[in-house]
Design a protein around this motif. Structure first.
Motif, PDB file in Angstrom:
ATOM      1  N   ILE A 105      -0.750 -20.614 -85.755  1.00  0.00           N
ATOM      2  CA  ILE A 105      -1.065 -19.782 -84.508  1.00  0.00           C
ATOM      3  C   ILE A 105      -1.632 -20.732 -83.413  1.00  0.00           C
ATOM      4  N   GLY A 106      -1.119 -22.306 -83.646  1.00  0.00           N
ATOM      5  CA  GLY A 106      -1.469 -23.013 -82.791  1.00  0.00           C
ATOM      6  C   GLY A 106      -1.019 -22.759 -81.180  1.00  0.00           C
ATOM      7  N   TRP A 107      -0.054 -22.058 -81.168  1.00  0.00           N
ATOM      8  CA  TRP A 107       0.387 -21.679 -79.671  1.00  0.00           C
ATOM      9  C   TRP A 107      -0.494 -20.903 -79.088  1.00  0.00           C
ATOM     10  N   GLY A 108      -1.369 -19.995 -79.724  1.00  0.00           N
ATOM     11  CA  GLY A 108      -2.343 -19.250 -78.902  1.00  0.00           C
ATOM     12  C   GLY A 108      -3.691 -19.796 -78.849  1.00  0.00           C
ATOM     13  N   VAL A 109      -4.019 -21.127 -78.581  1.00  0.00           N
ATOM     14  CA  VAL A 109      -5.326 -21.398 -78.156  1.00  0.00           C
ATOM     15  C   VAL A 109      -5.794 -20.890 -77.018  1.00  0.00           C
ATOM     16  N   PRO A 110      -6.959 -20.136 -76.976  1.00  0.00           N
ATOM     17  CA  PRO A 110      -7.355 -19.563 -75.648  1.00  0.00           C
ATOM     18  C   PRO A 110      -8.195 -20.350 -74.484  1.00  0.00           C
ATOM     19  N   SER A 111      -7.943 -20.244 -73.143  1.00  0.00           N
ATOM     20  CA  SER A 111      -8.777 -20.668 -72.190  1.00  0.00           C
ATOM     21  C   SER A 111     -10.064 -20.516 -72.465  1.00  0.00           C
ATOM     22  N   THR A 170      -1.029 -11.405 -74.474  1.00  0.00           N
ATOM     23  CA  THR A 170       0.223 -12.052 -74.624  1.00  0.00           C
ATOM     24  C   THR A 170       0.277 -13.579 -74.131  1.00  0.00           C
ATOM     25  N   HIS A 171       0.573 -14.207 -74.773  1.00  0.00           N
ATOM     26  CA  HIS A 171       0.682 -15.684 -74.548  1.00  0.00           C
ATOM     27  C   HIS A 171       2.148 -16.035 -74.077  1.00  0.00           C
ATOM     28  N   PRO A 219      -5.948 -17.754 -67.307  1.00  0.00           N
ATOM     29  CA  PRO A 219      -5.079 -19.030 -67.018  1.00  0.00           C
ATOM     30  C   PRO A 219      -3.980 -19.353 -68.137  1.00  0.00           C
ATOM     31  N   GLY A 220      -3.140 -19.894 -67.603  1.00  0.00           N
ATOM     32  CA  GLY A 220      -1.882 -20.514 -68.533  1.00  0.00           C
ATOM     33  C   GLY A 220      -0.933 -19.307 -68.534  1.00  0.00           C
ATOM     34  N   GLY A 221      -0.985 -18.161 -67.671  1.00  0.00           N
ATOM     35  CA  GLY A 221      -0.086 -17.092 -67.636  1.00  0.00           C
ATOM     36  C   GLY A 221      -0.322 -16.178 -68.780  1.00  0.00           C
TER      37      GLY A 221
END
Length: 187
Positions: free
Chosen positions: A23-29, A145-146, A175-177
């Motif tokens: 789940i490393g792709w989903g780090v929240p701002s 959705t990331h 942030p980050g789209g």
């Protein structure tokens, strides 16, 4: 009657975890993390499958004591410990932090819990949420959705037995789209 909410971070191609439960792709701002904290504060009962329980309970009991924890992370950890939780599992036998285990029929227990008065409940874990979806128990979907395609892994949505019509009630960009789409089930 309680409302049942299902919401998680997911990739653009619909996965909550990439292969290997990554789940490393989903780090929240910070802004998104604060939004999740605000949502969690409104929840009166957390419903977890085994895997999500293991993930959450491996970090959040002491998340407020971690070096560099932000004020929102400190508050999230405290809120997580204080919020009642139910873990649906036939293999987990010991839990802490205001939690109980249900080894029986999850849909039957969630139906019973929904019939009670109280604050909303959040179902977490794709398999448990899938069972609740198929039973028509989910009242609200929080889809965060990331902007990443992971190509496989654990899906947010599982197959349902019939159409589920939804009403869009909120959208927001982070942030980050990262994009939130919140839907209520049309009954």
């Amino acid at each position: 009657m309680r409302k049942l909410v299902y919401g998680m971070n997911l990739s653009l191609d619909g996965f909550v975890a990439a292969p290997g439960d990554d789940i490393g792709w989903g780090v929240p701002s910070d802004e998104l993390f604060q939004w999740w904290l605000d949502q969690e504060r409104a929840i009166g009962l957390l419903l977890y499958g085994r895997k999500l329980w293991e993930t959450m309970s491996s970090y959040w009991p002491t998340g407020d004591q971690q070096p560099g924890a932000t004020p929102a992370q400190v508050e999230f950890a405290r809120n997580w410990r204080d919020t009642p939780k139910v873990v649906f599992s036939s293999t987990v036998d010991k839990v802490d932090w205001n939690t109980r285990v249900v080894a029986g029929d999850a849909v039957e227990e969630i139906t019973r819990l929904k019939a009670e008065d109280g604050e909303p409940m959040r179902v977490g874990g794709a398999a448990l949420a899938g069972a609740a979806m198929r039973a028509g128990l989910v009242d609200e979907y929080e889809i965060v959705t990331h902007p990443v395609l992971v190509g496989g892994g654990k899906r947010f949505f599982t197959a349902v037995d019939s159409w589920v019509n939804l009403n869009l009630v909120e959208t927001r960009t982070f942030p980050g789209g990262v994009v939130l789409a919140r839907y209520e089930t049309r009954r």
